[in-house]
Design an enzyme around this catalytic site. Structure first.
Site, short mmCIF file in Angstrom:
data_model
loop_
_atom_site.label_atom_id
_atom_site.label_comp_id
_atom_site.label_asym_id
_atom_site.label_seq_id
_atom_site.Cartn_x
_atom_site.Cartn_y
_atom_site.Cartn_z
N SER A 107 0.82 -1.22 0.00
CA SER A 107 0.00 0.00 0.00
C SER A 107 0.85 1.26 0.00
CB SER A 107 -0.90 0.01 1.22
OG SER A 107 -1.67 -1.15 1.29
N1 SAH Z 1 -1.02 -4.96 3.97
C1 SAH Z 1 -0.25 -5.38 2.82
C2 SAH Z 1 -0.96 -5.13 1.51
C3 SAH Z 1 -1.95 -6.13 1.29
S1 SAH Z 1 -2.62 -6.29 -0.34
C4 SAH Z 1 1.10 -4.75 2.80
O1 SAH Z 1 1.42 -3.93 3.65
O2 SAH Z 1 1.86 -5.12 1.92
C5 SAH Z 1 -4.03 -7.26 0.13
C6 SAH Z 1 -3.73 -8.66 0.57
O3 SAH Z 1 -4.94 -9.23 1.03
C7 SAH Z 1 -3.24 -9.56 -0.56
O4 SAH Z 1 -2.00 -10.11 -0.22
C8 SAH Z 1 -4.34 -10.62 -0.67
O5 SAH Z 1 -3.83 -11.90 -1.02
C9 SAH Z 1 -4.91 -10.61 0.73
N2 SAH Z 1 -6.28 -11.15 0.86
C10 SAH Z 1 -7.34 -11.00 0.05
N3 SAH Z 1 -8.41 -11.63 0.53
C11 SAH Z 1 -8.03 -12.22 1.71
C12 SAH Z 1 -8.69 -13.03 2.68
N4 SAH Z 1 -9.99 -13.38 2.56
N5 SAH Z 1 -7.99 -13.43 3.76
C13 SAH Z 1 -6.67 -13.10 3.91
N6 SAH Z 1 -5.99 -12.34 3.02
C14 SAH Z 1 -6.67 -11.90 1.93
#
Ligand code: SAH
Length: 228
Positions: free
Chosen positions: A62
């Protein structure tokens, strides 16, 4: 870290302050956690820009301003237990771990989780527990141990209409959840504070662009290659 990178970092922190990040804990976490360790090598010179960057598997790290806004809205204290959904590369996890007692983080992409865990261990972040699971179901009971409720919950993937019910159920009265809500292209970052068992105070924070929350765990065999 070379002088140029240090200057970029100082500029980013000043920029965050100008945009309204006033919580000194959040600002020092953003300064201390080495974002350059969380991005792919070829994007290293952009690590301290206020931009989202690709981390492989179609996922992104992000934008710093969004990370800072979400973290500030959670009003984290060093006594808090925090639940994070969407570990990704582990950057937000590291920021939270700097500020709270312990982070419980869930990622549905097994390969991303393995990499994030290794990276956080390398950076000597100790106060976190990470699992591969569907975060929409909340933190599961593991070996008979129930970790819920969590003082704060942060979701870094977007829900369509409202926070998943299982997550809301793991928030105590007085607890805060920050989560993007909406269709792709029209999401709003929202802050929910549980006032009583039945009532919530909801506030819009800013328009955002997150990947959607998806169900089930995935472990595609080629993930590690794609994640680079
Ligand atoms: N917070 C992260 C960015 C995350 S991007 C950082 O600092 O880099 C969003 C993430 O959510 C992705 O890796 C995706 O695989 C995950 N995601 C999506 N749906 C999800 C779910 N139901 N449970 C757990 N993770 C999930």
């Amino acid at each position: 870290m070379n002088t140029q990178a240090t200057n970029k970092k100082i500029r980013l922190i000043m920029h965050l302050r100008q945009l309204g990040i006033t919580d000194t804990g959040v600002l020092s976490a953003m300064e201390r956690v080495p974002r350059d360790e969380f991005v792919p090598d070829h994007l290293n010179d952009q690590a301290w820009e206020d931009m989202a960057l690709p981390i492989g598997l179609g996922q992104t790290i992000s934008q710093p301003f969004v990370v800072a806004t979400m973290t500030q809205a959670l009003e984290i204290s060093d006594r808090d237990k925090v639940l994070e959904i969407g570990t990704g590369c582990g950057y937000q996890t590291a920021i939270l771990a700097y500020l709270c007692r312990r982070v419980y983080t869930i990622e549905r992409h097994k390969a991303l989780l393995v990499e994030a865990e290794a990276r956080l261990n390398r950076l000597k972040t100790r106060n976190f527990t990470a699992i591969a699971a569907d975060g929409m179901k909340g933190w599961p009971v593991i070996n008979g141990i129930q970790q819920a409720p969590f003082d704060k919950i942060i979701v870094t993937a977007a829900a369509r209409e409202k926070p998943p019910a299982a997550l809301m159920a793991q928030l105590p009265v007085g607890g805060i959840m920050v989560i993007p809500i909406g269709e792709p292209g029209g999401q709003m970052l929202k802050r929910y504070k549980k006032e009583t068992e039945e009532s919530m105070v909801v506030r819009d924070l800013m328009p955002v662009r997150f990947v959607p929350l998806l169900p089930e765990v995935t472990k595609e065999p080629n993930d590690m290659v794609a994640a680079g």
